[in-house]
Design an enzyme around this catalytic site. Sequence first.
Site, PDB file in Angstrom:
ATOM      1  N   LYS A 177       0.813  -1.222   0.000  1.00  0.00           N
ATOM      2  CA  LYS A 177       0.000   0.000   0.000  1.00  0.00           C
ATOM      3  C   LYS A 177       0.845   1.270   0.000  1.00  0.00           C
ATOM      4  CE  LYS A 177      -4.403  -1.729   1.428  1.00  0.00           C
ATOM      5  NZ  LYS A 177      -5.635  -1.548   2.171  1.00  0.00           N
TER       6      LYS A 177
ATOM      7  N   LYS B  14      -4.459  -9.940  -5.741  1.00  0.00           N
ATOM      8  CA  LYS B  14      -5.793 -10.182  -5.192  1.00  0.00           C
ATOM      9  C   LYS B  14      -6.766  -9.120  -5.681  1.00  0.00           C
ATOM     10  CE  LYS B  14      -6.292  -7.738  -0.773  1.00  0.00           C
ATOM     11  NZ  LYS B  14      -7.691  -7.343  -0.858  1.00  0.00           N
TER      12      LYS B  14
ATOM     13  N   LYS C  95     -10.408  -3.556  -3.116  1.00  0.00           N
ATOM     14  CA  LYS C  95     -11.214  -2.337  -3.200  1.00  0.00           C
ATOM     15  C   LYS C  95     -10.370  -1.164  -3.653  1.00  0.00           C
ATOM     16  CE  LYS C  95     -13.376  -2.997   1.011  1.00  0.00           C
ATOM     17  NZ  LYS C  95     -12.512  -2.289   1.938  1.00  0.00           N
TER      18      LYS C  95
HETATM   19  P1  ATP Z   1      -8.440  -2.519   0.440  1.00  0.00           P
HETATM   20  O1  ATP Z   1      -7.823  -2.699  -0.906  1.00  0.00           O
HETATM   21  O2  ATP Z   1      -9.032  -1.135   0.673  1.00  0.00           O
HETATM   22  O3  ATP Z   1      -7.564  -2.998   1.577  1.00  0.00           O
HETATM   23  P2  ATP Z   1      -9.845  -5.025   0.515  1.00  0.00           P
HETATM   24  O4  ATP Z   1     -10.478  -5.487  -0.737  1.00  0.00           O
HETATM   25  O5  ATP Z   1      -8.552  -5.649   0.916  1.00  0.00           O
HETATM   26  O6  ATP Z   1      -9.733  -3.440   0.424  1.00  0.00           O
HETATM   27  P3  ATP Z   1     -10.723  -5.018   3.280  1.00  0.00           P
HETATM   28  O7  ATP Z   1     -11.813  -4.156   3.801  1.00  0.00           O
HETATM   29  O8  ATP Z   1      -9.315  -4.621   3.573  1.00  0.00           O
HETATM   30  O9  ATP Z   1     -10.916  -5.173   1.699  1.00  0.00           O
HETATM   31  O10 ATP Z   1     -10.930  -6.516   3.793  1.00  0.00           O
HETATM   32  C1  ATP Z   1     -12.171  -7.037   4.246  1.00  0.00           C
HETATM   33  C2  ATP Z   1     -12.090  -8.555   4.317  1.00  0.00           C
HETATM   34  O11 ATP Z   1     -12.101  -9.122   2.989  1.00  0.00           O
HETATM   35  C3  ATP Z   1     -10.820  -9.087   4.983  1.00  0.00           C
HETATM   36  O12 ATP Z   1     -11.149 -10.206   5.785  1.00  0.00           O
HETATM   37  C4  ATP Z   1      -9.964  -9.528   3.826  1.00  0.00           C
HETATM   38  O13 ATP Z   1      -9.066 -10.562   4.176  1.00  0.00           O
HETATM   39  C5  ATP Z   1     -11.018 -10.040   2.835  1.00  0.00           C
HETATM   40  N1  ATP Z   1     -10.555  -9.958   1.458  1.00  0.00           N
HETATM   41  C6  ATP Z   1     -10.079  -8.845   0.841  1.00  0.00           C
HETATM   42  N2  ATP Z   1      -9.757  -9.112  -0.427  1.00  0.00           N
HETATM   43  C7  ATP Z   1     -10.027 -10.425  -0.630  1.00  0.00           C
HETATM   44  C8  ATP Z   1      -9.903 -11.290  -1.767  1.00  0.00           C
HETATM   45  N3  ATP Z   1      -9.438 -10.840  -2.915  1.00  0.00           N
HETATM   46  N4  ATP Z   1     -10.275 -12.590  -1.624  1.00  0.00           N
HETATM   47  C9  ATP Z   1     -10.752 -13.042  -0.444  1.00  0.00           C
HETATM   48  N5  ATP Z   1     -10.890 -12.280   0.652  1.00  0.00           N
HETATM   49  C10 ATP Z   1     -10.548 -10.985   0.574  1.00  0.00           C
HETATM   50 MG    MG Z   2      -7.497  -4.870   2.603  1.00  0.00          MG
END
Ligand code: ATP
Ligand code: MG
Length: 326
Positions: A113, A195, A198
């Site tokens: 990040k 992965k 968001k």
């Molecule tokens: P950001 O990029 O803002 O960090 P994010 O997509 O990683 O967003 P988070 O809010 O950080 O989302 O994570 C929420 C939950 O979703 C956490 O438990 C994280 O492990 C899970 N998660 C995030 N991305 C994935 C993915 N690609 N596959 C499975 N689980 C995920």
């Molecule tokens: Mg995240």
Amino acid sequence: MVKQRIFSGAQPTGQLHIGNYLGALRNWVALQDEYESFYCIVNLHAITLPQDPKILRQKTLDLARIYLAAGIDPARSTVFIQSDVSEHAELTWVLSCTSRMGELERMTQFKDKAKGSSERAGVGLFTYPVLMAADILLYQTDLVPIGKDQKQHLELTRDLAERFNRDFGETFKIPDPYIPPVGANIKSLQDPTKKMSKSDENVTGSIFLLDDADTVTKKLKRAVTDSGTDIRFDDSRPAITNLLTIYHLLTGKSNEECEEHFEGKGYGQFKSELAEVVVEFLRPFQERVKEYDDDALKSVLTAGAEKARSIARSTLNNVYSKMGIR
Ligand code: ATP
Ligand code: MG
């Protein structure tokens, strides 16, 4: 019998995607009967990167709406906003005093990040895992359902809890991760080595839970594939395996059934069938999202914060007392 406790959360940033659902939310819903569950909207984590205040406020409520629409039942689970329980920030300070720079420097999410520039990255982004540890430890949590990307942070949480217990006496429960065997690492549709996220600037890489049917179909049509033509689960073909994993989880068909179903079919057919499955999954979900107005949500969140606060306060009082602060 006293139920074991769950804590988990998501950040009210960007838009929730199908990876968040399959890796985390889906399991939160499944586990809420068996465990006493706390599901938090982690808005203090969100500000580790710059956010527009107006949008952040709205997204925080929107995320609560998504939790409920996904099947989290406020009668069975405690749903609350992190900043409503100031103990999260207080315990973070305490734990940042017991954390080591070296152990935080090993966290790969910070490296991703911060985009390689620790000179310009916020200190909060660096200490993000300490806030996450505080979230979990405040509730004497037994189990933390997360995606694979959070595994390292959970290990740090356990290390911090063990260190505190050793130095000041038994205070925190040591939490276990719950990482689902399938779906814990849904990949970007545009780059199967990354992965789905968001915060990914390339929105075509993610299927958002609020995407309309057209958008889902277009994104899947444009999803990258691997060379070859076989539609099979195969680690050396990560793009197709990722798409098949989404199909498998949403249809409930076994891997063998999925492979048999697509035998002899082309990528075009596969993608359009997958699009149908995703759209059919999202349709009722999106209907439910519209059901909750702001007042109904706020009363759920107020009750949730009150319940969370009483537990968090008791843990924090114990921490302060053990450390000689009180
Ligand atoms: P950001 O990029 O803002 O960090 P994010 O997509 O990683 O967003 P988070 O809010 O950080 O989302 O994570 C929420 C939950 O979703 C956490 O438990 C994280 O492990 C899970 N998660 C995030 N991305 C994935 C993915 N690609 N596959 C499975 N689980 C995920
Ligand atoms: Mg995240």
